[in-house]
Scaffold this motif. Structure first.
Motif, PDB file in Angstrom:
ATOM      1  N   MET A  90     -21.231  22.617   3.270  1.00  0.00           N
ATOM      2  CA  MET A  90     -21.885  23.932   2.824  1.00  0.00           C
ATOM      3  C   MET A  90     -20.995  24.977   2.724  1.00  0.00           C
ATOM      4  N   SER A  91     -21.175  25.902   1.857  1.00  0.00           N
ATOM      5  CA  SER A  91     -20.237  27.204   1.712  1.00  0.00           C
ATOM      6  C   SER A  91     -21.168  28.324   2.304  1.00  0.00           C
ATOM      7  N   THR A  92     -20.360  29.392   2.583  1.00  0.00           N
ATOM      8  CA  THR A  92     -21.064  30.529   3.364  1.00  0.00           C
ATOM      9  C   THR A  92     -20.614  31.710   2.286  1.00  0.00           C
ATOM     10  N   CYS A  93     -21.431  32.724   2.376  1.00  0.00           N
ATOM     11  CA  CYS A  93     -21.281  33.991   1.729  1.00  0.00           C
ATOM     12  C   CYS A  93     -21.432  35.201   2.253  1.00  0.00           C
ATOM     13  N   ASP A  94     -20.579  35.977   1.963  1.00  0.00           N
ATOM     14  CA  ASP A  94     -20.442  37.332   2.502  1.00  0.00           C
ATOM     15  C   ASP A  94     -21.229  38.555   1.715  1.00  0.00           C
ATOM     16  N   VAL A  95     -22.391  38.624   2.049  1.00  0.00           N
ATOM     17  CA  VAL A  95     -23.154  39.587   1.061  1.00  0.00           C
ATOM     18  C   VAL A  95     -23.629  40.575   1.862  1.00  0.00           C
ATOM     19  N   ASP A 106     -24.086  33.620   9.107  1.00  0.00           N
ATOM     20  CA  ASP A 106     -23.791  33.853   7.594  1.00  0.00           C
ATOM     21  C   ASP A 106     -24.755  32.812   6.809  1.00  0.00           C
ATOM     22  N   PRO A 107     -25.422  33.319   5.662  1.00  0.00           N
ATOM     23  CA  PRO A 107     -25.821  32.125   4.838  1.00  0.00           C
ATOM     24  C   PRO A 107     -25.136  30.931   4.499  1.00  0.00           C
ATOM     25  N   VAL A 108     -25.644  29.812   4.434  1.00  0.00           N
ATOM     26  CA  VAL A 108     -24.975  28.674   4.161  1.00  0.00           C
ATOM     27  C   VAL A 108     -25.977  28.011   2.820  1.00  0.00           C
ATOM     28  N   PHE A 109     -25.300  27.224   2.185  1.00  0.00           N
ATOM     29  CA  PHE A 109     -25.978  26.631   0.995  1.00  0.00           C
ATOM     30  C   PHE A 109     -25.565  25.390   0.972  1.00  0.00           C
ATOM     31  N   PRO A 110     -26.678  24.500   0.325  1.00  0.00           N
ATOM     32  CA  PRO A 110     -26.395  22.846   0.477  1.00  0.00           C
ATOM     33  C   PRO A 110     -25.590  22.600  -0.698  1.00  0.00           C
ATOM     34  N   GLU A 111     -25.585  23.309  -1.667  1.00  0.00           N
ATOM     35  CA  GLU A 111     -24.998  22.863  -3.307  1.00  0.00           C
ATOM     36  C   GLU A 111     -24.497  24.303  -3.745  1.00  0.00           C
ATOM     37  N   PRO A 112     -23.535  24.439  -4.711  1.00  0.00           N
ATOM     38  CA  PRO A 112     -23.069  25.614  -5.287  1.00  0.00           C
ATOM     39  C   PRO A 112     -24.116  26.366  -5.958  1.00  0.00           C
ATOM     40  N   TRP A 113     -25.027  25.620  -6.643  1.00  0.00           N
ATOM     41  CA  TRP A 113     -26.092  26.350  -7.378  1.00  0.00           C
ATOM     42  C   TRP A 113     -26.992  27.080  -6.542  1.00  0.00           C
ATOM     43  N   ALA A 114     -27.358  26.707  -5.218  1.00  0.00           N
ATOM     44  CA  ALA A 114     -28.003  27.254  -4.457  1.00  0.00           C
ATOM     45  C   ALA A 114     -27.366  28.776  -4.134  1.00  0.00           C
ATOM     46  N   ALA A 115     -25.937  28.757  -4.105  1.00  0.00           N
ATOM     47  CA  ALA A 115     -25.202  30.006  -3.656  1.00  0.00           C
ATOM     48  C   ALA A 115     -25.369  31.000  -5.043  1.00  0.00           C
ATOM     49  N   GLU A 116     -25.301  30.277  -5.974  1.00  0.00           N
ATOM     50  CA  GLU A 116     -25.339  30.977  -7.372  1.00  0.00           C
ATOM     51  C   GLU A 116     -26.716  31.716  -7.438  1.00  0.00           C
ATOM     52  N   ALA A 117     -27.737  30.946  -6.972  1.00  0.00           N
ATOM     53  CA  ALA A 117     -29.192  31.359  -7.235  1.00  0.00           C
ATOM     54  C   ALA A 117     -29.347  32.607  -6.115  1.00  0.00           C
ATOM     55  N   GLU A 151     -42.091  19.987   3.363  1.00  0.00           N
ATOM     56  CA  GLU A 151     -42.497  20.461   4.793  1.00  0.00           C
ATOM     57  C   GLU A 151     -41.353  20.702   5.474  1.00  0.00           C
ATOM     58  N   ASP A 152     -39.964  20.053   5.236  1.00  0.00           N
ATOM     59  CA  ASP A 152     -38.914  20.245   5.934  1.00  0.00           C
ATOM     60  C   ASP A 152     -38.102  21.457   5.580  1.00  0.00           C
ATOM     61  N   GLY A 153     -38.616  21.996   4.510  1.00  0.00           N
ATOM     62  CA  GLY A 153     -37.941  23.235   3.788  1.00  0.00           C
ATOM     63  C   GLY A 153     -36.590  22.653   2.934  1.00  0.00           C
ATOM     64  N   SER A 154     -36.432  21.523   2.643  1.00  0.00           N
ATOM     65  CA  SER A 154     -35.286  21.064   1.647  1.00  0.00           C
ATOM     66  C   SER A 154     -35.304  21.521   0.540  1.00  0.00           C
ATOM     67  N   ASP A 155     -36.484  21.991  -0.003  1.00  0.00           N
ATOM     68  CA  ASP A 155     -36.522  22.794  -1.304  1.00  0.00           C
ATOM     69  C   ASP A 155     -36.385  24.197  -1.252  1.00  0.00           C
ATOM     70  N   TYR A 156     -35.972  24.775  -0.018  1.00  0.00           N
ATOM     71  CA  TYR A 156     -35.828  26.199   0.044  1.00  0.00           C
ATOM     72  C   TYR A 156     -35.505  27.009  -1.055  1.00  0.00           C
ATOM     73  N   PHE A 157     -34.108  26.377  -1.674  1.00  0.00           N
ATOM     74  CA  PHE A 157     -33.542  27.095  -2.803  1.00  0.00           C
ATOM     75  C   PHE A 157     -34.236  26.893  -4.055  1.00  0.00           C
ATOM     76  N   ASP A 158     -34.834  25.660  -4.281  1.00  0.00           N
ATOM     77  CA  ASP A 158     -35.783  25.519  -5.464  1.00  0.00           C
ATOM     78  C   ASP A 158     -36.772  26.779  -5.547  1.00  0.00           C
ATOM     79  N   CYS A 159     -37.189  27.048  -4.296  1.00  0.00           N
ATOM     80  CA  CYS A 159     -38.141  28.318  -4.207  1.00  0.00           C
ATOM     81  C   CYS A 159     -37.590  29.437  -4.628  1.00  0.00           C
ATOM     82  N   TRP A 160     -36.283  29.588  -4.088  1.00  0.00           N
ATOM     83  CA  TRP A 160     -35.654  30.941  -4.638  1.00  0.00           C
ATOM     84  C   TRP A 160     -35.642  31.042  -6.201  1.00  0.00           C
ATOM     85  N   VAL A 161     -35.443  29.884  -6.868  1.00  0.00           N
ATOM     86  CA  VAL A 161     -35.094  29.932  -8.218  1.00  0.00           C
ATOM     87  C   VAL A 161     -36.427  30.011  -8.844  1.00  0.00           C
TER      88      VAL A 161
END
Length: 123
Positions: free
Chosen positions: A1-6, A23-34, A67-77
């Motif tokens: 996972m990567s972090t972001c300084d925002v 800090d925010p962490v992201f499971p994949e680069p596309w999530a950080a981009e979203a 239910e486990d929130g694994s699609d959280y960044f899909d929700c962001w998109v």
């Protein structure tokens, strides 16, 4: 996972996965981009914090979400796409066509190579 300084209020969103340092962490680069796109468009004034919270909340609560929130960044998109359509920045058909194009490009890209839209066999 990567972090972001925002330094943004969006970095404090409820449900946003965080590192032990907060800090925010992201499971994949596309999530950080979203995340970065949402932060940037919010800071540019495309939508308010309240509009973002309402759109994201609706997506998180949408029937069929994990239910486990694994699609959280899909929700962001999905929330970001909805706001782009609502604000007249893009139309739903264009967004869907791009999503499909990226998917085809990903499927056509050899493992370990960068995914590029040029890899979409229908482009």
């Amino acid at each position: 996972m990567s972090t972001c300084d925002v330094p943004s209020g969006l970095a404090q969103s409820a449900g946003l996965p965080k590192s032990p340092q907060g800090d925010p962490v992201f499971p994949e680069p596309w999530a950080a981009e979203a995340f970065a796109m949402a932060v940037h468009l919010h800071e540019k004034g495309l939508f308010t914090w309240g509009e973002w919270a309402e759109a994201l909340s609706a997506e998180v609560r949408r029937q069929g979400r994990a239910e486990d929130g694994s699609d959280y960044f899909d929700c962001w998109v999905a929330a970001l796409s909805g706001l782009l359509v609502k604000k007249g920045v893009a139309d739903a058909g264009t967004i869907l066509a791009l999503q499909q194009s990226w998917q085809r490009a990903a499927e056509a890209t050899p493992h370990g190579k960068p995914i590029e839209l040029a890899n979409d066999p229908l482009r």
